[in-house]
Design an enzyme around this catalytic site. Sequence first.
Site, short mmCIF file in Angstrom:
data_model
loop_
_atom_site.label_atom_id
_atom_site.label_comp_id
_atom_site.label_asym_id
_atom_site.label_seq_id
_atom_site.Cartn_x
_atom_site.Cartn_y
_atom_site.Cartn_z
CG HIS A 85 20.54 -2.20 53.24
ND1 HIS A 85 21.80 -2.70 53.48
CD2 HIS A 85 19.71 -3.27 53.37
CE1 HIS A 85 21.73 -3.99 53.74
NE2 HIS A 85 20.47 -4.36 53.67
CG ASP A 220 24.67 -0.93 54.24
OD1 ASP A 220 23.82 -0.27 54.88
OD2 ASP A 220 24.37 -1.72 53.34
CB SER A 648 20.85 -6.77 56.08
OG SER A 648 21.37 -6.87 54.81
N1 ARG Z 1 22.50 -6.33 48.77
C1 ARG Z 1 22.28 -5.94 50.12
C2 ARG Z 1 21.00 -6.62 50.63
O1 ARG Z 1 20.50 -7.49 50.06
C3 ARG Z 1 22.24 -4.47 50.27
C4 ARG Z 1 21.08 -3.76 49.65
C5 ARG Z 1 21.05 -2.28 49.81
N2 ARG Z 1 21.92 -1.58 48.91
C6 ARG Z 1 21.57 -1.18 47.64
N3 ARG Z 1 22.46 -0.57 46.91
N4 ARG Z 1 20.37 -1.37 47.15
O2 ARG Z 1 20.13 -6.15 51.28
N1 GLU Z 2 21.74 -7.19 52.21
C1 GLU Z 2 21.09 -8.37 52.66
C2 GLU Z 2 19.96 -8.10 53.64
O1 GLU Z 2 19.27 -7.12 53.57
C3 GLU Z 2 22.10 -9.30 53.19
C4 GLU Z 2 22.86 -9.79 52.09
C5 GLU Z 2 22.51 -11.21 51.79
O2 GLU Z 2 21.46 -11.52 51.25
O3 GLU Z 2 23.39 -12.00 52.13
O4 GLU Z 2 19.64 -8.92 54.47
#
Ligand code: ARG
Ligand code: GLU
Length: 713
Positions: A85, A220, A648
């Site tokens: 991502h 990921d 991330s």
């Molecule tokens: N929650 C994770 C973060 O904050 C992954 C985001 C990407 N994945 C998604 N399904 N949108 O970045």
């Molecule tokens: N997916 C998150 C990012 O893009 C990390 C997840 C979180 O916020 O802990 O940094």
Amino acid sequence: MYNKVLFLSILFLLQIFKFFPHEGMWIPSLVKAFENDMQAMGMRLSAEDIYDVNSSSIKDAIIHFNGGCTAELVSSKGLLLTNHHCGYSQIQSHSSLEKDYLKYGFWASNKSEELSNPGLTASRVVRIEDVTNTVLFETEGLADKERYSKIQTTINKLIADAQTGTHYTAKIKAFNYGNDYYMIVKETFKDVRLVGAPPNSIGKFGGDTDNWVWPRHTGDFSVFRIYSDQNNEPNEYSESNVPYTPLHFLPVSMKKRSVGDFTMVYGFPGTTEQHLTSRNLSYIMDKERPARIEMREKSLSVIDASMRSSDLLRIKYASKQARIANGWKKWIGQVGGLKTVDAIQIKLNREKEYNDMALSNQEWGKKYGRVINDMNVLVDRYKDSDFAYSMVIEYLYVGPELFKRAREISKFLSNYSTLEENGELDNEIEKQTKLSKGFFKNYDNATDKRIFELLTEEYVEQMGDSPLGSILKNNSVKDLAEIIYEKSILTSELRFNKFMEKLSKNSFNKLKNKDLGYILWMETNDRFIKNIVPEVRVYRASMDRLLKTYVAGKLEMFPDANHWPDANSSMRITYGKLEGSAPHDGMRYIEHTNIDGIITKNNSGNPDYELLPRMRKLAAAKDYGDYGQDGELWVCFTGSNHTTGGNSGSPVLDADGDLLGINFDRSWESTMSDFMFDKNRCRNIMVDIRYVLWVIDIYSGASHLVDEMTLVE
Ligand code: ARG
Ligand code: GLU
């Protein structure tokens, strides 16, 4: 007697564990202070292995990826891992219907096939220096304005000194709201190429259904490579560039994992707000977050339907959808978690403790006795402005996309005369045409129109009595939408190009007087810039000043408590254990998942769990190569490491500093940790590096990349 001794020593041990801080994001240059703690938890490294300015250390393998995510070097030839991502927009930008890298993945079979990404950067931290004493020298007692300008002058001088004669950039950041200052010197690489990415059905497996959720099965990750000039220094993209040779790269751990193993996450966490007062947190939980959630729900309902309706729209909106949905779902989890633990009551108790302590001593009383109250007064005074600010962000910056075009064109046309005088007009016209081309490549008129209708209605409703501007006051949203999406140059490439062909000195005026889309943007934006932003600026500056006092009070009055500076996108480490959690009554989260879970989810028929046939085939054959453990292929695991957005792509290291996995998320129950860490609930989610290698090697046949890495048993 013997039993009593045993009992007492267990009690003693429990005490130690009780005080063991999983909470906190620590500055790497200060890690010496935690060395003992970390070693007691099983770490076999020294503080110098983690961070050293005089010789290479793990720090040199940790990369700030495009200023947002984290990435890590894993080979002597600049090979870089981050999340799927995090590389998503790069992967998308190279994708088309013919070369659908999102759907099928991409693997460069040699270096000449690696794809360049203009604008993408990768930065290494050269050193972190405590400059508090210099920055704050003789500023005590000065009036705010003088103090600010004295600090700024010192900062500018320190930065200039640090940069002179180097290709580095230096920045000085306030920590603990200005109680501390650190200089961070960075080396930024500008030629970063895409090497490989798994298909969405791996890299984004589980999509929004699983985002922020455990159990998780997302692969990921994506693979990039840093290129440098012949002297191993940063350079713009050039064919003559060569793979960068890092000072350190991470060995990859093939070791067996088990619950209780030491883990450490090294990266660039973005923002946390641990010191908000109870009143501020209530406002966020009860008003601000719910309204933003509502706005995004509306956009998503439209985008999701469009994406399901055609492959072309699916590709066009993939990246935008992910961005909008990510915040939306995180906020829902945050509010839920904070309510469950009754965060407001916890805050109130802590505030009482703070105030009682302040009142116990005259000097403290004078310095700290009023600060919580002052912060609450400030919240009451400014929360409407703060709310309006959030709503405009959601409307103009996250909502219908015509506003993005308006911003770009406005910047250009307001400079028209200067550009003309300087003979730069043609150049700029070309640039604008390119920008618009890029924009419309990923735009769909019907989709944006529907978003416009829903969000405009919601925005008007949320703003309540706030003044809106003549266009919104005098027109129905439906009529506005009809006109804007039929006539505005912001909503059609053809109309925009025609406008550019006939461009003259008068064009801007015509646009400002006739184009309803532009006028609407202008009125809303003007109000934002002239009224809302200045208020919010004053609010934040005043709040930061109070926070400085508040935090100083915590440090002085509770010296033994676990203090850590809020995240501010600077390099941090956080450590904990590989472990599951029990976030709900009667329910326990196991610490890892395996490939069988991918198949089970796929069987459910939910399109977020779609697979390409190869995954089912390999899973059925149990073809795990060397990447399994006791007959299982681990996919993801959780740990008690305190992370946030920006972490991330961060490497998760084991006791020896070897790479165990890549951090990419937190469980839903944990997202509250941006405001309050709860050690029973808060877990970060990582993809096991052995699954990453399995996908590269066995699933995708890109074994040459695994050969580049150093695997340790
Ligand atoms: N929650 C994770 C973060 O904050 C992954 C985001 C990407 N994945 C998604 N399904 N949108 O970045
Ligand atoms: N997916 C998150 C990012 O893009 C990390 C997840 C979180 O916020 O802990 O940094």
